[in-house]
Design a protein around this motif. Structure first.
Motif, PDB file in Angstrom:
ATOM      1  N   ARG A 108      -6.424  -7.689  -0.476  1.00  0.00           N
ATOM      2  CA  ARG A 108      -5.507  -8.030  -1.554  1.00  0.00           C
ATOM      3  C   ARG A 108      -4.488  -9.041  -1.028  1.00  0.00           C
ATOM      4  NH1 ARG A 108      -5.030  -5.354  -6.042  1.00  0.00           N
ATOM      5  NH2 ARG A 108      -5.860  -3.450  -5.137  1.00  0.00           N
ATOM      6  N   VAL A 137      -1.031 -10.580  -0.447  1.00  0.00           N
ATOM      7  CA  VAL A 137       0.361 -10.139  -0.441  1.00  0.00           C
ATOM      8  C   VAL A 137       1.260 -11.324  -0.785  1.00  0.00           C
ATOM      9  CG1 VAL A 137       2.234  -9.182   0.972  1.00  0.00           C
ATOM     10  CG2 VAL A 137      -0.120  -8.343   1.258  1.00  0.00           C
ATOM     11  N   ARG A 138       1.040 -12.441  -0.115  1.00  0.00           N
ATOM     12  CA  ARG A 138       1.777 -13.683  -0.419  1.00  0.00           C
ATOM     13  C   ARG A 138       1.074 -14.853   0.253  1.00  0.00           C
ATOM     14  NH1 ARG A 138       4.876 -10.609   2.517  1.00  0.00           N
ATOM     15  NH2 ARG A 138       5.251 -11.096   4.689  1.00  0.00           N
ATOM     16  N   ARG A 156      -3.868  -7.941   2.753  1.00  0.00           N
ATOM     17  CA  ARG A 156      -3.774  -6.515   3.081  1.00  0.00           C
ATOM     18  C   ARG A 156      -5.061  -5.807   2.693  1.00  0.00           C
ATOM     19  NH1 ARG A 156       0.854  -4.175   0.050  1.00  0.00           N
ATOM     20  NH2 ARG A 156       2.097  -5.082   1.721  1.00  0.00           N
ATOM     21  N   LYS A 168       1.356   0.476   0.947  1.00  0.00           N
ATOM     22  CA  LYS A 168       1.845  -0.729   1.607  1.00  0.00           C
ATOM     23  C   LYS A 168       1.705  -0.648   3.125  1.00  0.00           C
ATOM     24  CE  LYS A 168       6.616   0.834   1.695  1.00  0.00           C
ATOM     25  NZ  LYS A 168       7.975   0.547   1.299  1.00  0.00           N
ATOM     26  N   GLU A 210      -2.541  -5.318   7.636  1.00  0.00           N
ATOM     27  CA  GLU A 210      -2.282  -6.645   7.074  1.00  0.00           C
ATOM     28  C   GLU A 210      -2.660  -7.713   8.091  1.00  0.00           C
ATOM     29  OE1 GLU A 210       1.374  -5.992   3.923  1.00  0.00           O
ATOM     30  OE2 GLU A 210       1.771  -7.091   5.761  1.00  0.00           O
ATOM     31  N   GLU A 214      -0.124 -13.184  -5.738  1.00  0.00           N
ATOM     32  CA  GLU A 214       0.126 -11.833  -5.252  1.00  0.00           C
ATOM     33  C   GLU A 214      -0.674 -10.839  -6.085  1.00  0.00           C
ATOM     34  OE1 GLU A 214       3.816  -8.662  -5.081  1.00  0.00           O
ATOM     35  OE2 GLU A 214       4.271 -10.805  -5.041  1.00  0.00           O
ATOM     36  N   GLY A 215      -1.383  -9.957  -5.415  1.00  0.00           N
ATOM     37  CA  GLY A 215      -2.189  -8.946  -6.096  1.00  0.00           C
ATOM     38  C   GLY A 215      -3.635  -9.330  -6.304  1.00  0.00           C
TER      39      GLY A 215
END
Length: 92
Positions: free
Chosen positions: A7, A9-10, A35, A41, A45, A61-62
């Motif tokens: 996924r 994260v940024r 991640r 969380k 990562e 994100e996501g």
């Protein structure tokens, strides 16, 4: 190399770096944080570099992606650093 489902994260902005392997002497680079899936969380990562055309791709994100990661190390001034290069990322 290893392919994982991750996924986003940024993702940072793309920037130009010097490259001996590029015809123009410049190459685009972008960093992305990915991640592992798992619902918290605290999953593993990875801070990865994306180079060339891949650095121009934008992820949000996501986003869930399939990413092929290349793990390597290099030594600089007596210290050893790990590098993770995302060689391919596909949004799922």
């Amino acid at each position: 190399m290893e392919t994982k489902i991750l996924r986003v994260v940024r993702q940072g902005e793309s920037f130009s770096v010097q490259s001996k392997n590029s015809e123009s002497g410049q190459l685009m680079k972008c960093n992305i944080v990915l991640r592992e899936l798992g619902g918290s969380k605290f999953e593993n990562e990875y801070v990865c570099s994306m180079l060339g055309n891949l650095a121009e791709c934008r992820f949000h994100e996501g986003d869930v992606v399939a990413a092929t990661l290349r793990f390597s190390t290099h030594e600089y001034q007596g210290q050893v650093f790990q590098e993770i290069l995302a060689t391919e990322i596909v949004k799922m």
